[in-house]
Design an enzyme around this catalytic site. Structure first.
Site, PDB file in Angstrom:
ATOM      1  N   CYS A 221       0.805  -1.228   0.000  1.00 12.83           N
ATOM      2  CA  CYS A 221       0.000   0.000   0.000  1.00 12.83           C
ATOM      3  C   CYS A 221       0.837   1.277   0.000  1.00 12.83           C
ATOM      4  O   CYS A 221       0.323   2.349  -0.293  1.00 12.83           O
ATOM      5  CB  CYS A 221      -0.939   0.005   1.200  1.00 12.83           C
ATOM      6  SG  CYS A 221      -1.898  -1.494   1.289  1.00 12.83           S
TER       7      CYS A 221
ATOM      8  N   HIS B  22      -3.487   6.760   2.968  1.00 12.94           N
ATOM      9  CA  HIS B  22      -3.889   5.460   2.421  1.00 12.94           C
ATOM     10  C   HIS B  22      -5.218   5.067   3.073  1.00 12.94           C
ATOM     11  O   HIS B  22      -5.390   5.187   4.284  1.00 12.94           O
ATOM     12  CB  HIS B  22      -2.805   4.424   2.724  1.00 12.94           C
ATOM     13  CG  HIS B  22      -3.238   3.029   2.483  1.00 12.94           C
ATOM     14  ND1 HIS B  22      -3.854   2.639   1.315  1.00 12.94           N
ATOM     15  CD2 HIS B  22      -3.172   1.919   3.266  1.00 12.94           C
ATOM     16  CE1 HIS B  22      -4.139   1.352   1.383  1.00 12.94           C
ATOM     17  NE2 HIS B  22      -3.740   0.897   2.559  1.00 12.94           N
TER      18      HIS B  22
ATOM     19  N   ASN C 129     -10.087  -0.642   0.638  1.00 15.46           N
ATOM     20  CA  ASN C 129      -8.631  -0.522   0.578  1.00 15.46           C
ATOM     21  C   ASN C 129      -8.148  -1.070  -0.766  1.00 15.46           C
ATOM     22  O   ASN C 129      -8.206  -2.267  -1.008  1.00 15.46           O
ATOM     23  CB  ASN C 129      -8.035  -1.320   1.745  1.00 15.46           C
ATOM     24  CG  ASN C 129      -6.516  -1.317   1.760  1.00 15.46           C
ATOM     25  OD1 ASN C 129      -5.875  -0.913   0.793  1.00 15.46           O
ATOM     26  ND2 ASN C 129      -5.953  -1.789   2.861  1.00 15.46           N
TER      27      ASN C 129
END
Ligand code: ACO
Length: 325
Positions: free
Chosen positions: A112, A252, A282
């Site tokens: 990520c 994020h 996500n």
């Protein structure tokens, strides 16, 4: 003086919307639990578009907005943990389909945090190699590596990606001002995706890998909150820029509670953290450029605005980047 600036941003997500209700048809969960514990209400899931397809759609938008032709790209970096194949890289597949013949192309595996690592690698290479134009992509089709019977992970993730075109030229904007990149490999087991089995005529003990995401959610949660706080503090300290000068924190998009907890610890109002995880979940390396693109399309970022991108993820890795638009 030349600066490396973000000259164009784009994003692309698959059209299929998968709601929490839909997921609760095949794992033991429910909308209230997912919303309360994560903030996510729906995510986009690919019905067959691969990571390169998503990357190419996002890149076309970013190139158009930057006024840069693919054949003028010197560099393509794709941050992904869900490539179409080990080789060719997603970046090389993009090069071929976009006709970006002169670009150096490679993928990076930073989960990520990948888009932020990609920005800094491009920034550094553009300066050291005197490149003029670069494309940095963060994109995933994590649904390919999801355990759709594990309610602890399959509720969290979504597919999608974004792309930024960087220019290295004289500019009033400082562009990418500073990056803070860190990793904590000792905690790597908290979030894993297995690779190919290791079972040759020569292996002593075959190692069969699960090619799916496995995660210790509580461990990652604790790490993530601390990683955000450390990264934001360090980038401010490093640059001497004050919080008042920062228009937005672009985090994020993993879990609303992680962001809320970090915001509290840093004493930064929640309104200054841009969130869209309710609609996309996500998307790993895709998440920061998808958010940036949405902010751009809503006219929330204007010339001269300073913002901090901050991310954390598998590896474990974490990063922050101070950018002036
Ligand atoms: N629906 C209903 N109940 C659930 C679900 C679900 N989907 N998932 C877990 N539960 C249950 C558990 O079984 C547990 O039950 P028990 O108490 O009877 O044992 C209970 O809910 C609490 O479980 P926890 O794991 O403690 O729940 P938590 O509040 O920590 O939330 C979550 C879990 C959402 C995964 C959270 O830990 C989290 O978001 N962690 C961070 C994950 C993350 O951000 N990962 C991505 C990193 S980025 C990258 O690189 C890919």
């Amino acid at each position: 003086m030349n600066n490396v600036t973000i000259a164009g941003i784009g994003a692309y997500v698959p059209s299929l919307v998968v709601t929490n209700e839909k997921i609760s048809e095949f794992v033991d969960t429910n909308n209230d639990w997912i919303v309360e514990r994560t903030g996510i209400t729906e995510r986009r899931i690919s019905e067959g578009e691969n990571t390169s397809d998503i990357s190419i759609e996002a890149a076309k938008i970013a190139l158009e907005r930057a006024g840069v032709k693919a054949e003028d790209l010197d560099l393509i970096i794709v941050a992904t943990i869900s490539p179409d194949m080990f080789i060719p890289s997603v970046a090389c597949i993009m090069q071929s389909k976009l006709n970006a013949g002169k670009a150096a192309c490679f993928d990076i595996s930073v989960a990520c945090s990948g888009f932020l690592y990609g920005l800094e690698i491009a920034n550094s290479m553009m300066k050291s190699m005197n490149y003029k134009n670069a494309l940095v992509v963060g994109a995933e089709v994590l649904s390919k590596v999801m355990d759709w019977s594990d309610r602890g992970t399959c509720i969290l993730f979504g597919d999608g990606g974004g792309a930024a075109v960087l220019k290295n030229e004289p500019s009033d904007s400082k562009g990418i001002i500073k990056s803070y990149l860190r990793s904590d490999g000792a905690k790597g087991e908290a979030l894993t995706i297995g690779a190919a089995d290791f079972n040759t005529p020569f292996t002593k003990e075959p190692q069969l890998k699960d090619r799916i995401i496995k995660m210790n959610g509580r461990e990652v949660f604790k790490f993530a909150t601390n990683a955000i706080v450390e990264s934001v503090n360090e980038i401010l300290k490093d640059t001497g820029v004050s919080l008042d000068e920062i228009k937005y924190i672009v985090p994020h998009q993993a879990n609303y509670r992680i962001i809320k907890s970090a915001a509290n610890k840093l004493g930064i109002d929640e309104e200054r953290w841009y969130l869209n995880l309710d609609r996309f979940g996500n998307t790993s390396a895709g998440s920061v450029p998808i958010v940036l693109n949405e902010m751009y399309e809503k006219n929330l970022i204007n010339k001269g605005d300073k913002f901090i991108l901050v991310a954390f993820g598998g590896g474990l890795t974490y990063a922050a980047t101070l950018v002036e638009w």
